[in-house]
Motif scaffolding. Structure first.
Motif, PDB file in Angstrom:
ATOM      1  N   ARG A  26       0.801  -1.213   0.000  1.00  0.00           N
ATOM      2  CA  ARG A  26       0.000   0.000   0.000  1.00  0.00           C
ATOM      3  C   ARG A  26       0.839   1.269   0.000  1.00  0.00           C
ATOM      4  O   ARG A  26       0.428   2.289  -0.531  1.00  0.00           O
ATOM      5  CB  ARG A  26      -0.933  -0.017   1.222  1.00  0.00           C
ATOM      6  N   PHE A  58      -0.918  -4.856   2.954  1.00  0.00           N
ATOM      7  CA  PHE A  58      -2.173  -5.405   3.473  1.00  0.00           C
ATOM      8  C   PHE A  58      -1.939  -6.753   4.171  1.00  0.00           C
ATOM      9  O   PHE A  58      -2.817  -7.238   4.873  1.00  0.00           O
ATOM     10  CB  PHE A  58      -3.181  -5.595   2.327  1.00  0.00           C
ATOM     11  N   GLU A  97      -4.347  -5.050   7.766  1.00  0.00           N
ATOM     12  CA  GLU A  97      -3.694  -4.230   6.754  1.00  0.00           C
ATOM     13  C   GLU A  97      -2.900  -3.037   7.310  1.00  0.00           C
ATOM     14  O   GLU A  97      -3.448  -2.203   8.011  1.00  0.00           O
ATOM     15  CB  GLU A  97      -4.738  -3.649   5.775  1.00  0.00           C
ATOM     16  N   LYS A 120      -1.274   0.408   6.311  1.00  0.00           N
ATOM     17  CA  LYS A 120      -1.642   1.302   5.218  1.00  0.00           C
ATOM     18  C   LYS A 120      -0.607   2.360   4.900  1.00  0.00           C
ATOM     19  O   LYS A 120      -0.607   2.906   3.811  1.00  0.00           O
ATOM     20  CB  LYS A 120      -2.977   1.956   5.556  1.00  0.00           C
ATOM     21  N   GLN A 173     -11.372   4.554  13.906  1.00  0.00           N
ATOM     22  CA  GLN A 173     -11.468   3.760  12.684  1.00  0.00           C
ATOM     23  C   GLN A 173     -10.078   3.614  12.082  1.00  0.00           C
ATOM     24  O   GLN A 173      -9.112   4.220  12.524  1.00  0.00           O
ATOM     25  CB  GLN A 173     -12.378   4.489  11.681  1.00  0.00           C
ATOM     26  N   ASP A 174     -10.065   2.783  11.018  1.00  0.00           N
ATOM     27  CA  ASP A 174      -9.015   2.712  10.024  1.00  0.00           C
ATOM     28  C   ASP A 174      -8.100   3.965   9.971  1.00  0.00           C
ATOM     29  O   ASP A 174      -8.604   5.066   9.746  1.00  0.00           O
ATOM     30  CB  ASP A 174      -9.828   2.653   8.717  1.00  0.00           C
ATOM     31  N   LYS A 194      -5.430   5.939   7.824  1.00  0.00           N
ATOM     32  CA  LYS A 194      -5.043   5.927   6.415  1.00  0.00           C
ATOM     33  C   LYS A 194      -3.595   6.322   6.169  1.00  0.00           C
ATOM     34  O   LYS A 194      -2.958   5.811   5.270  1.00  0.00           O
ATOM     35  CB  LYS A 194      -5.949   6.881   5.621  1.00  0.00           C
ATOM     36  N   TYR A 200     -10.058   7.337   8.570  1.00  0.00           N
ATOM     37  CA  TYR A 200     -11.444   7.089   8.128  1.00  0.00           C
ATOM     38  C   TYR A 200     -12.436   7.683   9.146  1.00  0.00           C
ATOM     39  O   TYR A 200     -13.590   7.875   8.822  1.00  0.00           O
ATOM     40  CB  TYR A 200     -11.586   5.572   8.059  1.00  0.00           C
ATOM     41  N   ASP A 201     -11.951   7.999  10.367  1.00  0.00           N
ATOM     42  CA  ASP A 201     -12.838   8.618  11.361  1.00  0.00           C
ATOM     43  C   ASP A 201     -12.928  10.138  11.149  1.00  0.00           C
ATOM     44  O   ASP A 201     -13.462  10.853  12.004  1.00  0.00           O
ATOM     45  CB  ASP A 201     -12.415   8.268  12.795  1.00  0.00           C
ATOM     46  N   ASN A 202     -12.409  10.632  10.029  1.00  0.00           N
ATOM     47  CA  ASN A 202     -12.476  12.044   9.590  1.00  0.00           C
ATOM     48  C   ASN A 202     -11.532  12.991  10.342  1.00  0.00           C
ATOM     49  O   ASN A 202     -11.567  14.199  10.100  1.00  0.00           O
ATOM     50  CB  ASN A 202     -13.907  12.627   9.686  1.00  0.00           C
ATOM     51  N   SER A 218     -15.297  13.869   6.042  1.00  0.00           N
ATOM     52  CA  SER A 218     -15.221  12.460   5.633  1.00  0.00           C
ATOM     53  C   SER A 218     -13.752  12.017   5.747  1.00  0.00           C
ATOM     54  O   SER A 218     -12.908  12.795   6.214  1.00  0.00           O
ATOM     55  CB  SER A 218     -15.770  12.290   4.219  1.00  0.00           C
ATOM     56  N   THR A 219     -13.478  10.794   5.321  1.00  0.00           N
ATOM     57  CA  THR A 219     -12.126  10.222   5.430  1.00  0.00           C
ATOM     58  C   THR A 219     -11.025  11.206   5.025  1.00  0.00           C
ATOM     59  O   THR A 219     -11.104  11.822   3.964  1.00  0.00           O
ATOM     60  CB  THR A 219     -12.009   8.973   4.523  1.00  0.00           C
ATOM     61  N   TRP A 236      -7.410  11.384   3.700  1.00  0.00           N
ATOM     62  CA  TRP A 236      -6.551  10.424   3.013  1.00  0.00           C
ATOM     63  C   TRP A 236      -5.067  10.755   3.108  1.00  0.00           C
ATOM     64  O   TRP A 236      -4.226   9.871   3.087  1.00  0.00           O
ATOM     65  CB  TRP A 236      -6.940  10.314   1.534  1.00  0.00           C
ATOM     66  N   ARG A 246     -14.347  14.184  -7.224  1.00  0.00           N
ATOM     67  CA  ARG A 246     -14.368  12.883  -6.551  1.00  0.00           C
ATOM     68  C   ARG A 246     -13.254  12.891  -5.497  1.00  0.00           C
ATOM     69  O   ARG A 246     -12.472  13.841  -5.427  1.00  0.00           O
ATOM     70  CB  ARG A 246     -14.210  11.728  -7.546  1.00  0.00           C
ATOM     71  N   PHE A 263      -7.215  11.787  -3.073  1.00  0.00           N
ATOM     72  CA  PHE A 263      -6.415  10.774  -2.384  1.00  0.00           C
ATOM     73  C   PHE A 263      -5.045  11.265  -1.965  1.00  0.00           C
ATOM     74  O   PHE A 263      -4.438  10.700  -1.064  1.00  0.00           O
ATOM     75  CB  PHE A 263      -6.230   9.550  -3.288  1.00  0.00           C
ATOM     76  N   LYS A 285     -20.277   4.565   3.265  1.00  0.00           N
ATOM     77  CA  LYS A 285     -18.880   4.979   3.358  1.00  0.00           C
ATOM     78  C   LYS A 285     -17.954   3.801   3.070  1.00  0.00           C
ATOM     79  O   LYS A 285     -16.997   3.920   2.309  1.00  0.00           O
ATOM     80  CB  LYS A 285     -18.605   5.542   4.751  1.00  0.00           C
ATOM     81  N   ASP A 325     -15.245   3.223  -0.196  1.00  0.00           N
ATOM     82  CA  ASP A 325     -13.826   3.395   0.132  1.00  0.00           C
ATOM     83  C   ASP A 325     -13.073   2.307  -0.637  1.00  0.00           C
ATOM     84  O   ASP A 325     -13.107   1.131  -0.277  1.00  0.00           O
ATOM     85  CB  ASP A 325     -13.628   3.235   1.637  1.00  0.00           C
ATOM     86  N   GLU A 343     -10.087   1.484  -0.918  1.00  0.00           N
ATOM     87  CA  GLU A 343      -9.026   0.770  -0.206  1.00  0.00           C
ATOM     88  C   GLU A 343      -9.627  -0.367   0.626  1.00  0.00           C
ATOM     89  O   GLU A 343      -9.092  -1.478   0.659  1.00  0.00           O
ATOM     90  CB  GLU A 343      -8.274   1.755   0.693  1.00  0.00           C
ATOM     91  N   ARG A 344     -10.762  -0.083   1.272  1.00  0.00           N
ATOM     92  CA  ARG A 344     -11.450  -1.123   2.044  1.00  0.00           C
ATOM     93  C   ARG A 344     -11.955  -2.218   1.108  1.00  0.00           C
ATOM     94  O   ARG A 344     -11.884  -3.407   1.429  1.00  0.00           O
ATOM     95  CB  ARG A 344     -12.631  -0.511   2.827  1.00  0.00           C
ATOM     96  N   ALA A 403      -9.027  -4.356  -0.034  1.00  0.00           N
ATOM     97  CA  ALA A 403      -8.590  -5.249   1.048  1.00  0.00           C
ATOM     98  C   ALA A 403      -9.592  -6.385   1.228  1.00  0.00           C
ATOM     99  O   ALA A 403      -9.211  -7.546   1.406  1.00  0.00           O
ATOM    100  CB  ALA A 403      -8.424  -4.468   2.344  1.00  0.00           C
ATOM    101  N   GLU A 444      -9.181  -9.169  -1.172  1.00  0.00           N
ATOM    102  CA  GLU A 444      -8.007 -10.028  -0.976  1.00  0.00           C
ATOM    103  C   GLU A 444      -8.253 -11.039   0.134  1.00  0.00           C
ATOM    104  O   GLU A 444      -7.386 -11.838   0.450  1.00  0.00           O
ATOM    105  CB  GLU A 444      -6.773  -9.171  -0.643  1.00  0.00           C
TER     106      GLU A 444
END
Lengths: 342, 159
Positions: free
Chosen positions: A71, A87, A113, A115, A157-158, A160, A176-178, A207-208, A210, A261, A264, B129, B133, B135-136, B139, B142
């Protein structure tokens, strides 16, 4: 007329390219520019510029170590080591031994994973983050040994991305928890604590988050998000109080309406231009707007490059060399190298 | 007996008649670019099997043709699905199946958004969400167990 000129399109990865990192020890004193890229094809590729043709070629493929997507990748400040986060829940450390890359260490501990991975300015600490919501700090010991000195829990959360401040041992993580969280070792004894959380109540992202990048001076940072905005933050004195304490970051401005969009990637050049890459296949460049109001510096669009790639752009990174060279990595499996012509 | 299923007795609906693709009126040019439309996308996803019932997403009205929005010019598709029950823990699996099927069927240039219908799920924002995502999603795909589950739902049926 300012132009972002495509110099080269690099093929080789057989799946989406997630990330790339320029070797900071290259691009000056006659050393050819080198970067590493990593992909959903589970490999890492090393690309080196040929000094006569000025074009890049793949010098090495690092494979059969990670068993899942790679990643993120990061060179140590000396450029001698490359860390790769996968990952497969591990982080691998590679050493360049006479042109061959050898995996000299594997960091295990995350539940799932990994990241992102990042070295601090002095190359003595490494940070990793994972979908398991934690951020780990590893101390770099002699003999390619890495010891975990702290496991930071705080994100809901996750996580990034992790990024060290360019000069201070202050760590930033986005999730991901903003939120963006700021971590510092206040007690001088591996007592790492969350010293600030930048979220919606502080004009943060909705939002997320990145990615995150710092300006050369280390007193500003820019973040990008799934909420389609870029935000610039500032602090006093590079985030350190004169007495040694932590100086908080505050929201400076929000750039909206430039991407339609998820954004990233964002990366701030030493010359003060920050580039963003997004799922709308486009790249945007922003600069200081000197003519803006007395309230302080704001940023204006310098250039937009629509259809920079055929698919999502996952990473944009400025090179450490003398010329303003940018590389971008995409879901289309390619990497493009661009030159900014002023 | 307590059923282990999330929704033990789903309502089954009639399948929509399969329409032949309308042919262009002009003399057929095999090199002409044929735009992708709502019907074509619906045809790609209508037969996806529900993760816990031997019915298709169409038969359970989890998806309808009207729930597919497409803008071929902008290479954009949005699919809105309606889980059979509000607390459906299968919602993310269904969404993942939709995403994978479209990933495998549509040209790579397409941007796809998948979401649950507003008001149809207790944790709507969280499900949306996660499904968007990438990336999620990467993953998850996989993960051999999840991929098996998805492939099971996407396997062609021979009825």
């Amino acid at each position: 007329m300012t132009e972002l000129k495509e110099i080269q399109r690099l093929e080789g990865h057989t799946d989406r390219v997630w990330s790339l990192d320029w070797n900071p020890a290259t691009g000056h004193a006659g050393i050819p520019l080198v970067f590493a890229s990593c992909s959903g094809d589970k490999t890492v590729r090393i690309w080196e510029q040929n000094l006569s043709t000025r074009l890049w070629a793949c010098k090495a493929v690092l494979e059969e170590t990670h068993t899942r997507t790679v990643r993120s990748c990061a060179w140590s400040p000396s450029g001698k080591l490359l860390a790769t986060a996968s990952f497969d829940a591990t982080t691998a450390i590679w050493e360049n031994i006479g042109g061959d890359f050898e995996c000299v260490s594997t960091l295990e501990g995350h539940e799932n994973e990994v990241k992102s991975v990042c070295w601090n300015a002095s190359g003595t600490l490494l940070a990793t983050c994972s979908r398991d919501k934690s951020v780990w700090i590893w101390e770099v010991l002699p003999g390619n040994e890495f010891e975990c000195v702290s496991v930071l829990q705080g994100h809901a959360q996750d996580v990034k991305m992790v990024k060290w401040h360019p000069t201070e041992d202050i760590l930033f993580s986005c999730s991901y928890d903003n939120t963006v969280k700021v971590w510092a070792d206040e007690g001088d004894s591996d007592d790492w604590q969350c010293v600030q959380s930048l979220g919606e109540p502080n004009n943060g992202h909705t939002s997320t988050v990145w990615a995150i990048s710092f300006n050369a001076g280390g007193d500003k940072m820019v973040t990008c998000s799934d909420d389609l905005t870029l935000k610039v933050w500032e602090t006093e004195n590079k985030g350190m109080q004169s007495g040694g304490g932590f100086a908080p970051w505050r929201h400076l401005c929000t750039l909206t309406g430039y991407h339609d969009r998820t954004i990233f990637s964002v990366h701030w050049s030493r010359e003060g231009i920050f580039a963003s890459g997004a799922a709308d296949n486009s790249i945007r460049l922003f600069v200081d707007d000197n003519e803006s109001q007395v309230d302080g510096p704001l940023y204006k669009l310098l250039l937009k490059k629509e259809k920079a790639h055929d698919m999502d752009i996952n990473s944009v990174q400025w090179s450490p060399g003398e010329k303003p060279i940018l590389a971008s990595a995409s879901d289309d499996g390619t990497i493009k190298v661009w030159e900014l012509i002023p | 007996m307590v059923s282990g299923l999330i929704n033990a007795n789903p309502v089954i609906y009639e399948r929509k008649e399969r329409r032949a693709r309308t042919t262009p009126s002009a003399p057929h040019d095999e090199y002409a670019v044929e735009p992708i439309d709502q019907q074509e996308i619906f045809d790609h996803i209508r037969d996806i099997k529900d993760p816990e019932h031997p019915y298709s997403l169409e038969e359970l009205k989890v998806i309808t043709e009207e729930a597919v929005e497409v803008d071929d010019q902008r290479n954009y598709v949005r699919v809105t699905f309606t889980p059979t029950v509000e607390h459906c823990s299968m919602a993310t699996i269904i969404g993942l199946c939709l995403r994978v099927k479209l990933m495998r069927s549509l040209p790579l240039r397409y941007k796809v958004d998948i979401r649950v219908a507003p008001g149809s799920h207790a944790t709507e924002a969280a499900v949306n969400k996660q499904l968007n995502d990438k990336e999620r999603v990467a993953a998850a795909l996989e993960n051999p167990n999840l991929l098996d589950m998805v492939d099971e739902c996407l396997a062609p049926s021979y009825d």
